[in-house]
Design a protein around this motif. Structure first.
Motif, mmCIF file in Angstrom:
data_model
loop_
_atom_site.group_PDB
_atom_site.id
_atom_site.type_symbol
_atom_site.label_atom_id
_atom_site.label_comp_id
_atom_site.label_asym_id
_atom_site.label_seq_id
_atom_site.Cartn_x
_atom_site.Cartn_y
_atom_site.Cartn_z
ATOM 1 N N ARG A 1 -8.981 -9.989 19.514
ATOM 2 C CA ARG A 1 -8.639 -8.948 18.556
ATOM 3 C C ARG A 1 -8.097 -7.716 19.266
ATOM 4 O O ARG A 1 -8.507 -7.418 20.367
ATOM 5 N N GLU B 1 -0.962 -8.173 0.119
ATOM 6 C CA GLU B 1 -0.622 -8.714 1.439
ATOM 7 C C GLU B 1 0.447 -9.789 1.327
ATOM 8 O O GLU B 1 1.343 -9.891 2.178
ATOM 9 N N LEU C 1 -5.202 -14.227 1.476
ATOM 10 C CA LEU C 1 -4.453 -12.966 1.437
ATOM 11 C C LEU C 1 -4.498 -12.406 0.023
ATOM 12 O O LEU C 1 -4.424 -13.152 -0.956
ATOM 13 N N GLU D 1 -0.367 -9.590 14.183
ATOM 14 C CA GLU D 1 -1.642 -9.042 13.714
ATOM 15 C C GLU D 1 -2.413 -10.064 12.881
ATOM 16 O O GLU D 1 -3.646 -10.146 12.967
ATOM 17 N N LEU D 2 -1.699 -10.869 12.102
ATOM 18 C CA LEU D 2 -2.348 -11.884 11.274
ATOM 19 C C LEU D 2 -3.062 -12.921 12.131
ATOM 20 O O LEU D 2 -4.154 -13.387 11.772
ATOM 21 N N ARG E 1 -4.588 -12.458 14.775
ATOM 22 C CA ARG E 1 -5.833 -11.859 15.273
ATOM 23 C C ARG E 1 -6.787 -11.435 14.163
ATOM 24 O O ARG E 1 -7.896 -10.978 14.433
ATOM 25 N N ASP E 2 -6.367 -11.596 12.932
ATOM 26 C CA ASP E 2 -7.199 -11.215 11.796
ATOM 27 C C ASP E 2 -8.475 -12.058 11.800
ATOM 28 O O ASP E 2 -8.405 -13.283 11.931
ATOM 29 N N ARG F 1 -10.286 -13.151 9.519
ATOM 30 C CA ARG F 1 -10.270 -14.196 8.489
ATOM 31 C C ARG F 1 -9.589 -15.469 8.990
ATOM 32 O O ARG F 1 -9.882 -16.569 8.500
#
Length: 297
Positions: A297, A60, A56, A107-108, A110-111, A113
């Motif tokens: 995603r 972030e 991050l 959301e994280l 599904r990120d 990264r």
């Protein structure tokens, strides 16, 4: 409990517990399956963990830190069973199923990264077994005794094998002195059964102070002598990826510096939960998710 499938990792036994060799790999995917290069995957296979610095950005980190502050200060959540408080101080210790409470953390999950690395390590589609934010406040933050997550997830949740991986994302700097996670590199290759029967609704107390499902001092001593102990230190924004069966723990935080993190557990859809192997009933779904729909995603 009869799960209908073979129990390859019997635990919560009576008498003497004998460690077992793990049969499955630690890494299931290859370099072409995701963001980790071959050297990183080889290190993860050997040691059972790896660190991604700067997962991050500083901006972030601030955004997620403010989200943790918001969650811990939300009075409407205080009565929620998903919020665990410190046994002595009453401060918030953990908020479970946080990806369903916080849109930011959803959301994280599904990120790319995060999600792509989880898929790569496990070699399959994945779903969220558990999500939480951990708060270890300065001065009063209580640690976690030595344990293997998989032992609990197998015994109490019905996870068949250790084909799951955890991602701990630091939102505060991790120093050697503020309760940073200690980990035994290579210990994921050995399953250490625990002695004792699982009490009814044990999760209500174990999330604050675990007594059953922890290895003996003899086994901890043996494992530490064989593998040694590393510690996760690093700046806020770094992420520790570690195998579900690795032996780890943390000390109390008596410094003024808090240690907080986002903790995400991905399980392979090919390793979906069955009935618990050593408990009378499954733990609540906010602790062990039973929706095996792949994360997309």
């Amino acid at each position: 409990m009869d799960t209908g499938i073979e129990d390859r990792y019997p635990t919560r036994v009576t008498g003497t517990a004998t460690p077992l060799d793990r049969t499955e790999p630690t890494v299931w995917g290859t370099e072409g399956d995701g963001p980790a290069d071959a050297a990183t995957l080889a290190a993860h296979e050997a040691k059972g963990f790896h660190v991604v610095d700067g997962l991050l950005s500083p901006g972030e980190v601030q955004t997620y830190w403010q989200e943790l502050v918001r969650l811990s200060g939300d009075e409407s959540l205080r009565a929620d069973e998903r919020v665990i408080t410190e046994k002595t101080s009453g401060e918030v210790r953990s908020v479970f199923e946080v990806h369903r409470i916080s849109e930011l953390i959803s959301e994280l999950v599904r990120d790319p990264r995060v999600l792509d690395r989880a898929r790569q390590i496990l070699g399959s589609e994945v779903y969220i077994h558990q999500s939480r934010v951990n708060y270890m406040p300065g001065f009063t933050g209580a640690g976690f005794y030595w344990h293997s997550d998989f032992e609990t997830w197998h015994a109490e949740d019905g996870m068949p094998g250790p084909r799951s991986v955890s991602c701990s994302i630091a939102l505060t700097d991790n120093y050697p002195f503020n309760g940073g996670l200690m980990i035994m590199p290579g210990s994921q290759r050995t399953f250490v059964p625990c002695v004792g029967e699982t009490p009814e609704d044990y999760y209500r107390s174990s999330l604050q102070d675990q007594q059953i499902g922890v290895p003996s001092r003899h086994d901890i001593t043996t494992m530490a002598a064989e593998h040694g102990i590393d510690q996760f230190t690093g700046a806020a924004g770094s992420a520790l990826w570690f195998d579900s069966n690795i032996m780890h723990g943390s000390g109390n935080n008596i410094t003024p510096f808090p240690r907080s993190n986002i903790f995400l557990v991905f399980n392979s859809v090919e390793n979906a939960l069955v009935e618990p192997f050593a408990a009378s009933k499954p733990r609540p779904t906010f602790i062990a998710g039973r929706d095996f729909t792949p994360v997309t995603r």
